[in-house]
Scaffold this motif. Structure first.
Motif, mmCIF file in Angstrom:
data_model
loop_
_atom_site.group_PDB
_atom_site.id
_atom_site.type_symbol
_atom_site.label_atom_id
_atom_site.label_comp_id
_atom_site.label_asym_id
_atom_site.label_seq_id
_atom_site.Cartn_x
_atom_site.Cartn_y
_atom_site.Cartn_z
ATOM 1 N N VAL A 22 10.438 37.603 43.711
ATOM 2 C CA VAL A 22 11.108 37.087 44.868
ATOM 3 C C VAL A 22 10.952 35.435 44.716
ATOM 4 O O VAL A 22 11.895 34.599 44.866
ATOM 5 N N THR B 87 17.176 43.297 52.581
ATOM 6 C CA THR B 87 16.065 42.107 52.941
ATOM 7 C C THR B 87 14.887 42.838 53.378
ATOM 8 O O THR B 87 13.546 42.514 53.121
ATOM 9 N N ILE B 90 13.019 44.347 50.417
ATOM 10 C CA ILE B 90 12.307 43.310 49.599
ATOM 11 C C ILE B 90 11.395 42.590 50.548
ATOM 12 O O ILE B 90 10.142 42.111 49.927
ATOM 13 N N ILE B 94 6.594 41.438 50.423
ATOM 14 C CA ILE B 94 6.369 39.833 50.528
ATOM 15 C C ILE B 94 5.517 39.551 51.735
ATOM 16 O O ILE B 94 4.661 38.662 51.584
ATOM 17 N N LEU B 170 16.684 36.254 53.519
ATOM 18 C CA LEU B 170 15.358 36.767 53.360
ATOM 19 C C LEU B 170 14.166 36.093 54.004
ATOM 20 O O LEU B 170 13.183 36.742 54.526
#
Lengths: 265, 291
Positions: A22, B87, B90, B94, B170
């Motif tokens: 990412v 989003t 992912i 994160i 994101l």
């Protein structure tokens, strides 16, 4: 267990792997643009056959780039001053006041942030056409202030709510008049909130495209409008050069903000 | 503490009265600006949607009945839903990583996210326009690796819009998720482990349910923001698959159809506000649940 990095076992490396991907995904377009701006190929070949400053020379030789940058700067500075000024005043009213309908007013101040920008842009376009503010700097500044204000008010209100009013009252007890107390005690105490409001307001205006597209005239446009117009014609590397300069500018602002936060701590 | 009580006893009633009047006058300048440069123009636009070309709801009827407008709104929903789903998928790991990483690495990752968020929107969209071209780096790399034989069409369609929008959205899902996950007590997971739960069980039955409010609120926000986006869809999308914001812009700027443009804008506005209200409720419930 799951919230302890060192006890995650194999899962740790899965997460780190996703994190790296990412981070690469987020950095890729930025680094790519910087590389292209120094590349010699007009056809955006990557990696470029040679390195050059040609696109920057073209950028600085074109008065439209310079003019639109100056308009953007002028507009952003005025928006910052207006947003912080009006926002500071309004925040005092919202945090300390107790007038009827205060919560409704607070909610209304946040409205421009929630609304789709296109709706605001189209509505302002029609309105400003009618009252003759379309294509003027005043029009740009007023429109951008409306969408910068919610961010400024949120930032200042947060700071003001954390500030203990008793300190200001104490200054008044010690003989300061209310204005002096605000100016010399309260405002320095909430400077971080004010600075945040200023950065938000500046960047909001500086980066805003949608309203600006509708507000612009052939003779007066901001930098994003000029980039927009150029992009619709072709993907020239001059846009990469302009983007790189914008990126440097943003980085500088972020560093100043970080330095300021470090200093006030 | 004593100084507080002295002040309050000393200046109590008169001060409260002054506050009551003073507060509103402080708010007034910003409020006037907002009413003149925001509320009034929006109301005038709505008025035009029911008065042009003639008084009535015919613009709204056309909006509902016409297949063309229906497809634009369908496109908008589709892209927004796909972007939201990607989003979330992912963004979740994160956010998780940001909560548990050692300070220095978390700061670095945060810095990258914030930098991409504050980089000029047009600069980022430009980069994707170049990267996704038929002769762009992505296609060349994929061909070079032998994964595809022919370059893929990645721009001027909804694929391009989805990639560009995912990139932009994101950070907006990661940040609220981090807030929610920071609020989760690590002890709860330790307790789950003590009670014999394995990693998968602890994730499925403790961590995921506790972060669900954050996922819902952040996901809804991403969806709402995607619905109204203009710049990225119009640069990365094609003419044949417009999204709502572009339709509004075109109706008004090129076709000068103020009635229809106003109606489409109002439809988008109502949808956005309704979803936003829902998100606010979810968020409140999430906060109440934590307390």
């Amino acid at each position: 267990m799951l919230l302890d990095f060192h006890r995650l076992g194999g899962l740790k490396w899965v997460l780190v792997g996703i994190g790296l991907c990412v981070a690469a995904f987020l950095l890729l377009p930025i680094l790519f643009t910087v590389a292209l701006s120094f590349g010699s190929s007009q056809w955006l070949v990557f990696p470029p056959p040679a390195w050059t400053l040609r696109w920057y020379e073209e950028l600085f030789a074109d008065p439209r780039w310079i003019d639109s940058t100056l308009t953007s700067l002028q507009c952003a500075v005025l928006v910052t001053i207006l947003s912080v000024g009006l926002g500071l005043l309004a925040s005092f009213g919202l945090v300390r006041g107790s007038f009827p309908g205060r919560e409704a007013v607070r909610a209304m101040f946040l409205m421009p942030m929630i609304m789709p920008v296109i709706v605001v842009a189209v509505a302002l376009y029609a309105f400003f056409l009618r009252i003759g503010l379309g294509g003027t700097l005043v029009g740009f500044v007023l429109a951008h202030t409306v969408i910068a204000l919610p961010l400024a008010i949120t930032s200042i209100c947060n700071a003001l709510e954390r500030f203990d009013k008793a300190i200001e009252d104490a200054a008044i007890l010690c003989g300061a008049n209310p204005w002096e107390a605000k100016l010399r005690i309260t405002i320095p105490a909430i400077r971080e909130g004010l600075f945040g409001a200023a950065v938000f307001a500046f960047l909001t205006s500086w980066d805003e495209v949608v309203i600006a597209i509708f507000m612009a005239s052939p003779t007066l446009q901001t930098l994003p409008v000029h980039i927009w117009g150029t992009l619709r014609q072709d993907l020239t590397p001059v846009v990469a050069a302009a983007s790189t300069l914008l990126l440097l500018f943003t980085l500088a602002l972020m560093l100043v903000a970080a330095w300021f936060r470090g200093r006030t701590k | 503490m004593t100084s507080v009580s002295i002040v309050e006893r000393g200046g109590g009633p008169p001060q409260r009265r002054r506050r009551g009047g003073g507060g509103f006058s402080h708010v007034l300048p910003a409020l006037v600006l907002l009413l003149l440069v925001f509320v009034l123009p929006v109301l005038l636009l709505l008025l035009r949607s029911v008065t042009e070309p003639a008084l009535g709801l015919q613009n709204y009827a056309e909006l509902v009945e016409s297949a063309t407008y229906g497809r634009v709104f369908l496109n908008t929903f589709l892209v927004s839903a796909v972007v939201t789903a990607i989003t979330v998928v992912i963004g979740y790991p994160i956010a998780w990583l940001l909560v548990i990483l050692p300070r220095r690495w978390a700061d670095l990752l945060f810095g990258i996210i914030i930098l991409s968020m504050w980089t000029n929107l047009l600069a980022r969209t430009y980069a994707w326009m170049v990267l996704l071209q038929r002769t762009g780096v992505i296609n060349k790399t994929l061909i070079g690796l032998g994964i595809i034989d022919e370059p893929l069409t990645l721009v001027n369609n909804l694929v391009g819009v989805t990639i560009g929008m995912t990139y932009i959205m994101l950070p907006f899902i990661i940040l609220p998720l981090v807030t929610t996950m920071r609020g989760i007590e690590p002890d709860l997971l330790r307790a789950a482990a003590l009670c014999g739960a394995g990693r998968l069980d602890a994730f499925r039955r403790v961590l995921l349910p506790l972060s669900l409010p954050g996922i819902a609120a952040g996901g809804l926000m991403t969806f709402v923001m995607s619905l109204g986006y203009f710049v990225t869809p119009s640069l990365l999308g094609g003419t044949s698959n417009m999204m709502a914001a572009e339709l509004i812009a075109q109706l008004i700027q090129s076709l000068l159809n103020w009635g229809m443009g106003g109606a489409a804008a109002f439809a988008l506005l109502v949808l956005t506000l309704a979803l936003y209200a829902l998100q606010l409720r979810l968020f409140r419930r999430a906060q109440a649940g934590r307390a």
